[in-house]
Every structure is written in C-alpha cells, then in structure tokens.
Design an enzyme around this catalytic site. Structure first.
Site, PDB file in Angstrom:
ATOM      1  N   LYS A  55       0.860  -1.190   0.000  1.00 28.05           N
ATOM      2  CA  LYS A  55       0.000   0.000   0.000  1.00 28.05           C
ATOM      3  C   LYS A  55       0.893   1.237   0.000  1.00 28.05           C
ATOM      4  CE  LYS A  55      -3.072   2.692   3.078  1.00 28.05           C
ATOM      5  NZ  LYS A  55      -3.921   2.693   4.292  1.00 28.05           N
ATOM      6  N   ASP A 102      -2.749  10.321   3.582  1.00 24.95           N
ATOM      7  CA  ASP A 102      -4.125   9.878   3.823  1.00 24.95           C
ATOM      8  C   ASP A 102      -4.859  10.898   4.702  1.00 24.95           C
ATOM      9  OD1 ASP A 102      -6.467   8.494   4.181  1.00 24.95           O
ATOM     10  OD2 ASP A 102      -5.602   6.923   5.475  1.00 24.95           O
ATOM     11  N   LYS A 161     -10.160  12.743   8.412  1.00 22.98           N
ATOM     12  CA  LYS A 161      -9.582  12.388   9.712  1.00 22.98           C
ATOM     13  C   LYS A 161      -9.519  13.618  10.611  1.00 22.98           C
ATOM     14  CE  LYS A 161      -6.433   8.684   8.249  1.00 22.98           C
ATOM     15  NZ  LYS A 161      -7.025   7.611   9.050  1.00 22.98           N
ATOM     16  N   ASP A 220       1.818   6.506   5.352  1.00 27.40           N
ATOM     17  CA  ASP A 220       0.812   5.545   4.883  1.00 27.40           C
ATOM     18  C   ASP A 220       1.247   4.843   3.592  1.00 27.40           C
ATOM     19  OD1 ASP A 220      -1.535   4.302   5.577  1.00 27.40           O
ATOM     20  OD2 ASP A 220      -2.839   5.721   4.529  1.00 27.40           O
ATOM     21  N   ASP A 272     -12.144   6.732   4.144  1.00 30.32           N
ATOM     22  CA  ASP A 272     -10.903   6.571   4.900  1.00 30.32           C
ATOM     23  C   ASP A 272     -10.444   5.105   4.910  1.00 30.32           C
ATOM     24  OD1 ASP A 272      -8.740   7.351   6.362  1.00 30.32           O
ATOM     25  OD2 ASP A 272      -9.824   7.561   8.268  1.00 30.32           O
ATOM     26  N   GLU A 296      -9.347   3.419   2.523  1.00 24.47           N
ATOM     27  CA  GLU A 296      -8.904   3.527   1.133  1.00 24.47           C
ATOM     28  C   GLU A 296      -7.837   2.511   0.765  1.00 24.47           C
ATOM     29  OE1 GLU A 296      -7.590   5.181   3.509  1.00 24.47           O
ATOM     30  OE2 GLU A 296      -5.459   4.997   3.067  1.00 24.47           O
ATOM     31  N   ARG A 331      -7.523  -0.627   1.367  1.00 23.76           N
ATOM     32  CA  ARG A 331      -8.069  -1.888   0.847  1.00 23.76           C
ATOM     33  C   ARG A 331      -8.590  -1.729  -0.570  1.00 23.76           C
ATOM     34  NH1 ARG A 331     -12.200  -2.222   5.827  1.00 23.76           N
ATOM     35  NH2 ARG A 331     -10.518  -0.994   6.726  1.00 23.76           N
TER      36      ARG A 331
HETATM   37  N1  BES Z   1      -3.948   4.643   7.027  1.00 27.48           N
HETATM   38  C1  BES Z   1      -5.028   4.346   7.884  1.00 27.48           C
HETATM   39  C2  BES Z   1      -4.650   3.391   9.009  1.00 27.48           C
HETATM   40  C3  BES Z   1      -3.641   3.882  10.004  1.00 27.48           C
HETATM   41  C4  BES Z   1      -4.049   4.385  11.222  1.00 27.48           C
HETATM   42  C5  BES Z   1      -2.288   3.794   9.752  1.00 27.48           C
HETATM   43  C6  BES Z   1      -3.122   4.811  12.140  1.00 27.48           C
HETATM   44  C7  BES Z   1      -1.362   4.222  10.681  1.00 27.48           C
HETATM   45  C8  BES Z   1      -1.777   4.722  11.877  1.00 27.48           C
HETATM   46  C9  BES Z   1      -6.177   3.695   7.085  1.00 27.48           C
HETATM   47  O1  BES Z   1      -6.313   4.123   5.789  1.00 27.48           O
HETATM   48  C10 BES Z   1      -7.433   4.060   7.791  1.00 27.48           C
HETATM   49  O2  BES Z   1      -7.762   5.216   7.818  1.00 27.48           O
HETATM   50  N2  BES Z   1      -8.117   3.062   8.339  1.00 27.48           N
HETATM   51  C11 BES Z   1      -9.319   3.285   9.034  1.00 27.48           C
HETATM   52  C12 BES Z   1     -10.312   2.222   8.632  1.00 27.48           C
HETATM   53  C13 BES Z   1     -11.712   2.501   9.098  1.00 27.48           C
HETATM   54  C14 BES Z   1     -12.276   3.683   8.352  1.00 27.48           C
HETATM   55  C15 BES Z   1     -12.539   1.264   8.855  1.00 27.48           C
HETATM   56  C16 BES Z   1      -9.025   3.235  10.526  1.00 27.48           C
HETATM   57  O3  BES Z   1      -8.202   2.427  10.951  1.00 27.48           O
HETATM   58  O4  BES Z   1      -9.598   4.040  11.253  1.00 27.48           O
HETATM   59 ZN    ZN Z   2      -4.580   4.811   4.892  1.00 25.87          ZN
HETATM   60 MN    MN Z   3      -7.505   5.880   5.636  1.00 25.16          MN
END
Ligand code: BES
Ligand code: ZN
Ligand code: MN
Length: 505
Positions: free
Chosen positions: A275, A280, A287, A298, A357, A359, A361
């Site tokens: 990825k 992000d 966020k 990210d 968010d 994204e 996946r």
């Molecule tokens: N890049 C984030 C995950 C992340 C969080 C990486 C903290 C490093 C530190 C990912 O894209 C994300 O935002 N995931 C969400 C998924 C949710 C919307 C189902 C998350 O973990 O909140």
């Molecule tokens: Zn992300």
């Molecule tokens: Mn995200």
C-alpha cells in the site's frame, strides 16, 4: 536510488594484529563469559594495566548495559565502549537492541568509524556468521538520520565505516563471514530505503516522485525490470477501485511493478504488494487534525517493496520476486469519492465505498487482482491498513492474516529470526459477513467497532481466491508515533529473511 549510510562494512581478523594498534574512533567490545579467555582481549587488557577488566567488574552488571572509556595510553582507539553481552536464551530482537544502541552511540560521539568485536557467544541455535549479519544489518540501519528537508540545523550521521572484528577464523570461515556481513549490510540498506521514503514529507514523496525514484533504482540495479502504470492505463485495466482513491487529488496515482528474476526461469515468483498512500487525509470521511501529519507514513507498504527489491538485486539473490507498489494520495475535493459511491473493481466485483478513509483496501483490491496474472506461488501484501491493529497488538508486532497456514507460519518464524516480529490474527468464514451491502457486491467497511483489522483482511480476501496469500498489517510497526515520529523500515527485515532463507517452497 540506493540508500546506504555506511560507505563500507569490512571484516578484520585481530588475532594476529591485536586490538591496541587498531586505529578507530570507537572500539566496541561485547563482553561475555568467555571474553576473559580471548587472546586479543587479554593483550588489550594488559596494555590498559587491567583498567578494562576492572571497569567491567565494577560497571557492567546487566545484559545490554554499557560503559564508555575515553582514550587510554598505548591504545590507538579514541574511545572504547564496553557492552555487556546478551544471554544465549534471549530472543533475536533483544540482541538487536544492543547493536542499535551501539550505532546511536557512534553518531552521538561523532565517530567516523566503529569497530565492533561481537564475540562468539550467540543465541541458541545460531552461529558467529549470524552475529556478523545482525551486527552489519543493525548498525547500517541505525546510523541512519533523516535530514533531507532540514536546511540549517541538519544532523547528519557521522559514522561512515563499520569494521567487524573477528579472531581465529579459518579461510573458509572468513569467507562465510564476509558473505554474512554483505547480506546484513544489504538488508540494512533496504531498511534505510524504506525509512527514507517514509520519512520524506508527503509533498516530497508523491506517487510521481516515487515513480521517478523507482526508475532511478533500476539504473543502480539493471536486474530489476520496472513497469509503471498511469491513471489512463489503470482505467483501461478496469481498476475502478484503486482509482476511486486518487480522484480527489491533483496528484495522479501510479502503480509500479518491479520484477526480479534471480531463480530458475521455471520457478513461479513470490509476489509482494504494498500500500502506497503518500498521504491519507481520510478523504471526505476526513480524519481529525491531531497527528494527521503521521499519515505521510501511509506508503510504508510500498516502501517495503522498494527496499526489499533493491536488497534482492544488491545480493543477486536466487529467487524470483515480483513487487507491486500501489501509490495514490487520498484527498478531499469536489471531485473526491463520496460515501455511498459505488465503483467497479478489476475483479468485476462492485464496491460500495461507505467510508473513504478505508482507502488502502480499495487500492490493494485491484493490485491483488492484477498480480494474479503472474500466477505467483505466494502473495504477501503489506499495508498500514488499520488503526485497530495498534489497539490489538501494540507496536511490537505486525498483524498477519492468511488463507494459507503454512505461509502465515513461515512469516511468523521469519519475524522471530530477524527480530522484526509478527503475530497472527484469525481470518474465519464468520468474519466475512461484514462485507454485505444492498447496493454493491461488497462494502469497503463493516463490523462496526469489532475486529477492524480482521474485517479489513476479510475484504481483501475477496480478491485473493486464486492463490496462497497473507496480509501483513503494519500500521503499528512501520513508524514510531509521537514523540519519536520516524519510519522504522519494518517489515523489510522480516520479508528479507523470508525470501533469502528460502522457507517458502
Ligand atoms: N492509514 C489508515 C490506518 C492507520 C491508522 C495507519 C493509524 C497508521 C496509523 C487507514 O487508511 C485508515 O484510515 N483506516 C481506518 C479504517 C476505518 C475507516 C474502517 C481506521 O483504521 O480508522
Ligand atoms: Zn490509509
Ligand atoms: Mn484511511
């Protein structure tokens, strides 16, 4: 683009020349039970008038503790660092933390070179060659300091040379030792490559900039073959899922495919998918502001692919590997994907994007479909995918989920071996229910607050039916959060160990 910090890692047999005459800024002696009987040590101690052995007795109590001795008469080293060695029962990562602090000490003292005598006490089941590999790997990857975007106050690594001191090795052992040092150095360089790409601010590390760096890397390593895909080309391949992420950004997405063929031509490649979200924001599902800067890391899955591919080429490793980097910036704008939008993935499955968010996946779904065309023996994706993995496992282990238990086992074993640990979470049929929705074949989120890491993997598993696959969630391990804020280069050591050890048959 190769990212070495040390100019040179070399081996020196001190059994004849002795330690006192060694010209070095920092001489590091790892002290173990059998150090007392080591001839080079005994001679050095004598010259110091037993000052060294007395210092050991009074100051070195716990494993890993250390004491610094300034310049002594008749000894050429500018500083001597005595470090109490680890116990053979201690796991790899504890040994590595010892070498890590040696590297930091070197920079702190502004030493230009470090000479380390690791001794010959090793963890159970390991030999001296393993020690040498670990010393080279850990020193190379820990003298690293990021300074590219710091102008006037930049701290640069002072350490440029590592000398590993051995004694009494036969000619063939010395040769093996050289190979071990070379291997460790190359893995360390791969780690630094991943750290560097992660540490670069997002405006210095867009998908297009990464593409340029990937192309530059193939100049260093002609054995790497690169194909890069722009948005038009991805559109033609039907990558509607991937492209939904970059829609809101001025920065166009890129997919980079790096092929390395070092094994038999009949051998199916192992595929790595990373990825590469260069920033992000969360998109329309934006966020919160605090700590959002950390979303520049990210893209560490893609950075791992980059680091590992360069390591393979540097070592001329005899494996076939294909690496895919899915790079995009996730922004919000009037063009951005909105919650509830439905897109069609390359697999033909439609996806309702309930949260922009989630994204990573969406990018991985199309990259995982794409890589199927290589008929890979195994596919491993690496992604900073969920905040939930930080809650589930903390920061010491990456999360592993797989549709093949042998693959998961080999990943976990490689994690233990390399000190870059991973731990498995289940991925059961029952976890699949979350992806149901009325408006598309799949939804990109589900399961509410429950098992977020597993539900993300369950979504990915809808795209990986054709092959043996594992997903490594590195959201907690690829970077240190506040207050340190730095890339770690993980899981380059784990993946390097997995590929070079040829555990996957
Ligand atoms: N890049 C984030 C995950 C992340 C969080 C990486 C903290 C490093 C530190 C990912 O894209 C994300 O935002 N995931 C969400 C998924 C949710 C919307 C189902 C998350 O973990 O909140
Ligand atoms: Zn992300
Ligand atoms: Mn995200």
């Amino acid at each position: 683009m190769a990212y070495k910090v040390l100019n040179n890692v070399s081996l020196k047999d001190v059994s004849t020349s002795g330690l006192a005459s060694l010209k070095t800024d920092l001489l590091v002696l790892v002290i173990n039970n059998n150090t007392k009987t080591n001839k080079s040590f005994k001679d050095l101690n004598k010259i110091s008038k037993n000052y060294i052995s007395k210092t050991i007795q009074t100051h070195l109590k716990d494993a890993g503790s250390s004491v610094l001795i300034p310049k002594l008469n008749n000894i050429n080293a500018s500083n001597i660092l005595l470090v109490k060695g680890k116990d053979p029962n201690q796991p790899t990562h504890k040994w590595l933390s010892m070498y890590q602090s040696i590297a930091h000490k070197g920079n702190q003292l502004k030493a230009k070179d470090i000479s380390v005598m690791p001794g010959n006490v090793t963890p159970k089941g390991k030999n001296e060659m393993w020690l040498i590999e670990m010393v080279a790997k850990t020193i190379e990857s820990n003298v690293y300091i990021f300074s590219e975007t710091v102008n006037k106050t930049a701290k640069k690594p002072s350490v440029k040379k590592l000398n590993i001191l051995v004694s009494g090795l036969s000619k063939s052992e010395l040769n093996n030792a050289k190979q071990a040092a070379k291997k460790g150095y190359a893995i360390g360089e791969g780690v630094n490559t991943a750290k560097y790409l992660g540490d670069l601010p997002a405006n210095h590390c867009t998908p297009k900039i990464i593409e340029r760096k990937v192309k530059a890397m193939t100049k260093d390593f002609p054995k790497l073959k690169v194909k890069t895909f722009n948005e038009n080309q991805m559109q033609k391949m039907g990558m509607g899922s991937f492209l939904s992420v970059s829609r809101g950004s001025e920065e166009p997405a890129r997919m980079m495919v790096i092929e390395y063929k070092g094994g038999k031509s009949s051998e199916k490649p192992i595929a790595l998918v990373g990825k590469g979200v260069t920033f992000d924001t969360g998109g329309v599902s934006i966020k919160p502001s605090p700590g959002m800067d950390e979303m520049k890391w990210d893209m560490c899955g893609a950075a791992t692919v980059f680091g590992v591919m360069s390591m393979l080429a540097r070592l001329n490793a005899n494996v076939n590997v294909v690496g895919v980097m899915g790079c995009a910036e996730n922004m919000c704008s009037s063009k951005a994907t909105k919650p509830g939008d439905v897109v069609t993935s390359m697999s033909g499955q439609t996806i309702e994007i309930l949260n922009t968010d989630a994204e990573g996946r969406l990018i991985l779904a199309d990259c995982l479909t794409y890589v199927g065309k290589y008929k890979p023996s195994y596919v491993i994706d690496m992604a900073t995918l969920t905040g939930a993995v930080v809650i589930a496992l903390g920061r010491h282990a990456s999360g592993v989920m797989a549709n093949d238990q042998n693959l998961a086992d080999m990943i976990i074993e490689s994690g233990e071996e390399s000190g870059d640990r991973a731990w498995q979470l289940p991925l059961w049929d029952e976890h699949q229910s979350c992806t149901k929705t009325k408006y598309a074949d799949l939804a990109n989120i589900g399961g509410g607050r429950e098992a977020g890491t597993i539900h993300a993997a369950a979504f990915l598993s809808k795209f990986t039916n054709e092959y043996k696959w594992a997903h490594i969630d590195i959201a907690a391990t690829a970077s240190y959060s506040t207050p340190v804020k730095a890339g770690t280069g993980r899981p380059v050591p784990l993946i390097s160990e997995l590929l070079l050890s040829k555990r996957l048959k």
